[in-house]
Design a protein around this motif. Structure first.
Motif, PDB file in Angstrom:
ATOM      1  N   TRP A 102      38.055 -10.475  11.628  1.00 27.55           N
ATOM      2  CA  TRP A 102      38.812  -9.338  12.172  1.00 27.55           C
ATOM      3  C   TRP A 102      40.186  -9.809  12.651  1.00 27.55           C
ATOM      4  O   TRP A 102      40.305 -10.718  13.442  1.00 27.55           O
ATOM      5  CB  TRP A 102      38.035  -8.632  13.297  1.00 27.55           C
ATOM      6  N   ASN A 103      41.204  -9.162  12.098  1.00 31.95           N
ATOM      7  CA  ASN A 103      42.585  -9.542  12.393  1.00 31.95           C
ATOM      8  C   ASN A 103      43.197  -8.715  13.520  1.00 31.95           C
ATOM      9  O   ASN A 103      44.154  -9.138  14.158  1.00 31.95           O
ATOM     10  CB  ASN A 103      43.456  -9.370  11.142  1.00 31.95           C
ATOM     11  N   PHE A 136      36.790 -13.320  23.198  1.00 36.18           N
ATOM     12  CA  PHE A 136      35.795 -13.747  22.210  1.00 36.18           C
ATOM     13  C   PHE A 136      35.712 -15.265  22.130  1.00 36.18           C
ATOM     14  O   PHE A 136      34.621 -15.834  21.951  1.00 36.18           O
ATOM     15  CB  PHE A 136      36.150 -13.173  20.839  1.00 36.18           C
ATOM     16  N   THR A 137      36.830 -15.950  22.273  1.00 37.66           N
ATOM     17  CA  THR A 137      36.837 -17.416  22.217  1.00 37.66           C
ATOM     18  C   THR A 137      35.920 -18.003  23.284  1.00 37.66           C
ATOM     19  O   THR A 137      35.131 -18.921  23.014  1.00 37.66           O
ATOM     20  CB  THR A 137      38.269 -17.955  22.388  1.00 37.66           C
ATOM     21  N   GLN A 184      40.167 -10.713  21.369  1.00 37.84           N
ATOM     22  CA  GLN A 184      40.119 -11.989  20.660  1.00 37.84           C
ATOM     23  C   GLN A 184      40.173 -13.181  21.614  1.00 37.84           C
ATOM     24  O   GLN A 184      39.524 -14.201  21.374  1.00 37.84           O
ATOM     25  CB  GLN A 184      41.244 -12.060  19.629  1.00 37.84           C
ATOM     26  N   THR A 197      42.541  -9.792  26.142  1.00 38.30           N
ATOM     27  CA  THR A 197      42.334  -9.036  24.915  1.00 38.30           C
ATOM     28  C   THR A 197      40.997  -9.448  24.305  1.00 38.30           C
ATOM     29  O   THR A 197      40.417 -10.470  24.687  1.00 38.30           O
ATOM     30  CB  THR A 197      43.460  -9.287  23.896  1.00 38.30           C
ATOM     31  N   THR A 226      36.498 -15.146  12.017  1.00 37.23           N
ATOM     32  CA  THR A 226      37.861 -14.899  11.537  1.00 37.23           C
ATOM     33  C   THR A 226      37.927 -13.646  10.669  1.00 37.23           C
ATOM     34  O   THR A 226      38.895 -13.450   9.944  1.00 37.23           O
ATOM     35  CB  THR A 226      38.364 -16.105  10.722  1.00 37.23           C
ATOM     36  N   ASP A 245      43.526  -7.300  16.952  1.00 41.00           N
ATOM     37  CA  ASP A 245      43.092  -7.500  18.327  1.00 41.00           C
ATOM     38  C   ASP A 245      43.038  -6.142  19.033  1.00 41.00           C
ATOM     39  O   ASP A 245      43.551  -5.138  18.534  1.00 41.00           O
ATOM     40  CB  ASP A 245      44.052  -8.450  19.046  1.00 41.00           C
ATOM     41  N   SER A 246      42.460  -6.119  20.226  1.00 38.03           N
ATOM     42  CA  SER A 246      42.303  -4.859  20.950  1.00 38.03           C
ATOM     43  C   SER A 246      43.647  -4.197  21.250  1.00 38.03           C
ATOM     44  O   SER A 246      43.769  -2.967  21.150  1.00 38.03           O
ATOM     45  CB  SER A 246      41.534  -5.093  22.253  1.00 38.03           C
ATOM     46  N   GLN A 294      32.199 -17.018  22.445  1.00 31.40           N
ATOM     47  CA  GLN A 294      31.642 -17.753  21.308  1.00 31.40           C
ATOM     48  C   GLN A 294      31.167 -19.144  21.721  1.00 31.40           C
ATOM     49  O   GLN A 294      30.123 -19.617  21.248  1.00 31.40           O
ATOM     50  CB  GLN A 294      32.670 -17.855  20.193  1.00 31.40           C
TER      51      GLN A 294
END
Length: 221
Positions: free
Chosen positions: A147-148, A66-67, A63, A61, A145, A150-151, A70
């Motif tokens: 955007w809550n 993204f981890t 998020q 997903t 943080t 997720d795809s 990042q």
């Protein structure tokens, strides 16, 4: 070939598909279209109706991907912040197959201190820098943080609010989605678009990535 060469090859193939799709769009929507030979028309129809194979790479997903992205971005520049994220699913995916929201992702980060951007892809939870260079400062960036949604949540909302019906009526479609901050007010939004490969009709929806509110819906005839 090494992993970077595979990634670059995939990107070039994707760019070729986009060019072909745009060419077809202008061809079929021209006010004075030229008559295409029967065999060319048959080939175009065959391609548009083709169901592409699913990716050989495991997806995540947005998020989760993204981890990984990042970590790589911060190693590149400590002040790197997210500018946008995007993904495209193979055409012919079913609503159920889309609902997990998992695929390979591309993230663009911007460093205010260096005035540079870095494009990072995440494949099988491994982040790789594709390109980087000078970039004009954007009006807004996306906090880690901020955007809550997720795809998978955004896609589920999209399908419930007309996406599934569009797919059922149009047949073979392709989904693209992008996470961006509105240039005017900084509102973080998911932009989802389904494109029907044969009719070229589209269904586009903007969803607030913080609240889940549907911002806009547009459908081409």
């Amino acid at each position: 070939m090494n992993r970077l060469e595979w990634i670059l090859g995939i990107m070039l193939a994707a760019l070729l598909v986009i060019v072909v799709a745009l060419s077809l769009m202008f061809w079929f929507r021209s006010d004075t279209p030229a008559a295409a030979p029967a065999n060319v028309a048959t080939e175009v129809a065959s391609y548009a109706g083709r169901v592409e194979p699913t990716s050989v790479f495991a997806g995540q997903t947005a998020q989760i991907a993204f981890t990984a992205a990042q970590k790589t971005a911060v190693s590149w520049q400590p002040d790197a912040a997210l500018l946008n994220a995007s993904a495209t699913w193979p055409q012919g995916m079913t609503p159920q197959a889309l609902r997990d929201g998992e695929t390979t992702w591309a993230f663009t980060f911007f460093s205010p201190a260096a005035a540079e951007m870095s494009l990072i892809s995440v494949i099988e939870n491994e982040a790789s820098v594709i390109t980087q260079g000078a970039f004009p400062p954007p009006a807004h960036l996306i906090g880690p943080t901020a955007w809550n949604l997720d795809s998978r949540d955004a896609i589920d909302r999209f399908l419930q609010e007309g996406g599934a019906d569009f797919m059922n009526s149009e047949g073979v479609t392709s989904l693209t989605m992008t996470l961006t901050a509105d240039e005017g007010n900084g509102r973080i939004q998911w932009l989802l678009q389904l494109t029907a490969t044969q009719s070229l009709r589209t269904l586009t929806m903007q969803i607030d990535a913080t609240s889940g509110e549907i911002v806009t819906v547009a459908k081409t005839a």
